[in-house]
Enzyme design. Sequence first.
Site, PDB file in Angstrom:
ATOM      1  N   LYS A 131       0.779  -1.330   0.049  1.00 37.13           N
ATOM      2  CA  LYS A 131       0.104  -0.129  -0.049  1.00 37.13           C
ATOM      3  C   LYS A 131       0.703   1.259  -0.153  1.00 37.13           C
ATOM      4  O   LYS A 131       0.681   2.206  -0.977  1.00 37.13           O
ATOM      5  CB  LYS A 131      -1.011  -0.148   1.398  1.00 37.13           C
ATOM      6  CG  LYS A 131      -1.825   1.070   1.655  1.00 37.13           C
ATOM      7  CD  LYS A 131      -2.548   0.961   2.859  1.00 37.13           C
ATOM      8  CE  LYS A 131      -1.252   0.723   4.090  1.00 37.13           C
ATOM      9  NZ  LYS A 131      -1.474   1.924   4.928  1.00 37.13           N
ATOM     10  N   THR A 132       1.698   1.555   0.955  1.00 35.50           N
ATOM     11  CA  THR A 132       2.649   2.488   1.181  1.00 35.50           C
ATOM     12  C   THR A 132       3.464   2.582  -0.451  1.00 35.50           C
ATOM     13  O   THR A 132       3.837   3.675  -0.693  1.00 35.50           O
ATOM     14  CB  THR A 132       3.751   2.321   2.002  1.00 35.50           C
ATOM     15  OG1 THR A 132       2.656   2.262   3.439  1.00 35.50           O
ATOM     16  CG2 THR A 132       4.144   3.825   2.529  1.00 35.50           C
ATOM     17  N   ASP A 170      -4.102   8.210   2.983  1.00 39.95           N
ATOM     18  CA  ASP A 170      -3.738   6.904   3.414  1.00 39.95           C
ATOM     19  C   ASP A 170      -4.859   6.375   4.719  1.00 39.95           C
ATOM     20  O   ASP A 170      -5.139   7.211   5.268  1.00 39.95           O
ATOM     21  CB  ASP A 170      -2.259   7.088   4.026  1.00 39.95           C
ATOM     22  CG  ASP A 170      -1.601   5.471   4.351  1.00 39.95           C
ATOM     23  OD1 ASP A 170      -2.371   4.542   3.737  1.00 39.95           O
ATOM     24  OD2 ASP A 170      -0.498   5.465   4.798  1.00 39.95           O
ATOM     25  N   GLU A 171      -4.852   5.041   4.575  1.00 38.05           N
ATOM     26  CA  GLU A 171      -5.641   4.668   5.786  1.00 38.05           C
ATOM     27  C   GLU A 171      -7.210   5.172   6.085  1.00 38.05           C
ATOM     28  O   GLU A 171      -7.577   5.492   6.994  1.00 38.05           O
ATOM     29  CB  GLU A 171      -5.086   4.856   7.277  1.00 38.05           C
ATOM     30  CG  GLU A 171      -3.778   4.459   7.269  1.00 38.05           C
ATOM     31  CD  GLU A 171      -3.564   2.934   7.741  1.00 38.05           C
ATOM     32  OE1 GLU A 171      -4.484   2.211   7.519  1.00 38.05           O
ATOM     33  OE2 GLU A 171      -2.314   2.450   7.878  1.00 38.05           O
ATOM     34  N   GLN A 224      -9.177  -3.410   8.590  1.00 34.69           N
ATOM     35  CA  GLN A 224      -8.344  -2.733   9.616  1.00 34.69           C
ATOM     36  C   GLN A 224      -8.705  -1.626  10.002  1.00 34.69           C
ATOM     37  O   GLN A 224      -8.055  -0.857  10.612  1.00 34.69           O
ATOM     38  CB  GLN A 224      -6.774  -2.539   8.621  1.00 34.69           C
ATOM     39  CG  GLN A 224      -6.124  -3.907   8.403  1.00 34.69           C
ATOM     40  CD  GLN A 224      -5.029  -3.736   7.661  1.00 34.69           C
ATOM     41  OE1 GLN A 224      -3.793  -3.132   8.408  1.00 34.69           O
ATOM     42  NE2 GLN A 224      -4.767  -3.863   6.423  1.00 34.69           N
ATOM     43  N   ARG A 226       0.568  -8.498  11.257  1.00 32.95           N
ATOM     44  CA  ARG A 226       1.807  -7.809  11.319  1.00 32.95           C
ATOM     45  C   ARG A 226       2.960  -8.767  11.252  1.00 32.95           C
ATOM     46  O   ARG A 226       4.249  -8.260  10.969  1.00 32.95           O
ATOM     47  CB  ARG A 226       1.921  -7.118  12.889  1.00 32.95           C
ATOM     48  CG  ARG A 226       1.062  -5.964  13.036  1.00 32.95           C
ATOM     49  CD  ARG A 226       0.938  -5.088  12.071  1.00 32.95           C
ATOM     50  NE  ARG A 226      -0.379  -5.484  11.107  1.00 32.95           N
ATOM     51  CZ  ARG A 226      -0.467  -4.772   9.831  1.00 32.95           C
ATOM     52  NH1 ARG A 226       0.321  -4.072   9.245  1.00 32.95           N
ATOM     53  NH2 ARG A 226      -1.624  -5.131   9.039  1.00 32.95           N
TER      54      ARG A 226
END
Length: 744
Positions: free
Chosen positions: A32-33, A224-225, A255, A607
């Site tokens: 994603k980043t 983002d997010e 998430q 994670r």
Amino acid sequence: MDLLNGMNPQQKQAVTAGLGPILVIAGPGSGKTRVLTHRISYLLSYMGVRPYNMLAVTFTNKAAKEMENRVANLLGYGDEGDHSRAPNMPQVGTFHSVCARLLRREAEHLPFNANFVIFDADDQVSVVKQALGELNLDEKRFRAQGVHASISNAKNELLLPETYPVQNYRDDVVKKVYKRYQELLLTSNAVDFDDLLLWTAVLLEQNTAVRERYARRFEHVLVDEFQDTNQAQYVLLKHLASFHRNIYVVGDPDQSIYAWRGADYRNLLRFEEDYTDAQVILLEQNYRSTQMILDVATAIIDRNPHRKARRLFTDRGTGRKVVLYQAYDDRAEATYVVETIAKLVAGGNQPGDFAVMYRTNAQSRLIEEAFLRHNLPYKLVGAQRFYGRREVKDVIAYLRLVHNPSDEISLNRVINVPTRGIGDKSMASLRQLAAKAHLAAGDFLLALPAMDDSQLQSALTARAISAMKKFVLELRKWRSLAEKANPADVMDSILEAVEYRTFIDDGTDEGQDRWDNVMELRRLAIEYEGRTLPEFLEEIALVSDQDTIQGSSNVPTLLTLHAAKGLEFPVVFITGLADGTLPHMRSFEDPDSMEEERRLMYVGITRAMDRLYLTCPQTRSTYGYAEPCDPSRFLENIPNQLIDVSYSSPQNVSRPGSGGAFSSTARPAAPTWQSARNGTAPAQANAPKSIQFPAGSKVVHPVWGDGMVLNSRIMDDDETLDIFFENVGLKRVAASLAHLKHKT
DNA sequence: TTGGTCCATCTTTTT
DNA sequence: GATGGACCAA
């Protein structure tokens, strides 16, 4: 195109997508980043977009900084140093910092001036208390925390005091307090966290000229997010992107873990409704975890109803089974975690490969103690801990008062710290005098030396007046110093003038710790050399817990599941998996909250890159007392074939639903880092080697009460006991862990 | 006004 | 088992 090297088709599609609204649904570990940073570089390098016309928004400073660094790197600026001021960099910031900047620039359209300070959670509660007091409301009946939570929720939903809906008496009270609360903030020339978003959204909504200016400027807005945005954030983004409609949002509904803060993952659905021409791109391939870990994650998250089925797949291979460990109590659990880490380090892992996660901050304590007992270093994520310290807050309050004398919360905090003879009575009188003069208490105080004493003497004692005058002289000195000197110099001047060290460092260990914290704050201030006090204050007001993570030290990381979002570690321990902790008991009643608890577990699991350990204790400490607890109901959802049951403490414990029993085995011995590295394990120091509780002894257990020993033997340097307890029946315990006492 | 002691409350998660 | 508030004596 270099930018697309090594990307899968979906990632390429996301980076090179055309204009218009774009929604990228990105599963955990799906790059994603990478997609976001490459998208920014693509727009700058290939689409001719100027940095000035671009805005990228994140939730934490750490995420913003990382994005900045990676973009700078892609653009060929090198990856060292601070790029935020580089001329060719787009604006990348957190929601809160972007809003703060905008509000300072547009302060002329707002009811406060550009020097406003930002009130933190404690300050907010203080203001609510003040409002409750002024309105003569019973603080027992209306808890400041609770009232503040209601106000905060209202702000996140863009409800102002005038529009706050009233359906019962409590609503009516909240509405009144909310109104007074906002007035108090304005007299202090302050805004709270929620106001940063609220005022920005309201300004953009109501002021067409301002809205147009920003909307025309930002040709591209990237977020983002996105699943963690609340209504205020959704609305302000919509306004910022209202002219060009190039809004690019990345998120994952699975998430979403901040609903309690007003976040609404349904903003993802709303996005598709509001922008019917939106392109939707799914990133499903996971580059982080083994398939085993992904299967466990899927087993957990699949139970959430209303969830669109999404696959998670990886080409990283099957990987090892997930380890499940049930410990006798939470202390033994912590010991297991630390000793397992030590063992794996001996086997070749780096200490920095490990993360230990938990649901609540309080759980970190036992883990920390376990690390300390083994003399092993660790790092703990949590800015709150540092900035919440009394001594740190004191010094910050002094600095805030120097910068903005209207700040009444800070004034109240420091006016008598250390004591200078200005108590509650004098302050109450001062507030009254100030109110009459239509000034904030601090501003009135600054004007006090020039006033006619005879006017003051009716309200204040001569002693108080003289003490106040003396304080004003100091305050003025600091204020003029702040105009030209560095933040650290101002801090030094304050610390010296008030003899702060003498005040907090009483020579005890705690006193030394307190002073060390002040020096740590000073160290942070020194980094602001050449920048201004307000810049320093703004940054420390908006730090997040995640921002405190230091990448450099090669030691295990301790953090809450919330703080873990967006991070990855080769080996992850999720601890305290007991019903009532995760899922938290406060969520039992509410199905939506239970779904969020599940997502929280999902975030933790995903994670992990290589190995995952899930641990739970059979008793946990609440309010300092131990109480029995059941394993988390979420553990029932994990298929047996994905799990390896590790050593358990010597008790018969069954996994809910599985009916299986744990075998009793030895515990690993306690190493130090060095011995862990060398692979030698010294014998456990405190393990008894002889029978202390022979068969027939009567014993008392801290949780299970009275019992009689049926059988006792030495196993692996520890005494293993079968005990029949009057209340709970037969249990097998380890003497070193059970805190047993002989019944007298 | 200060500083001591005792009590209740707290624990979800945080920008 | 920490912390903040209420209460009280000097």
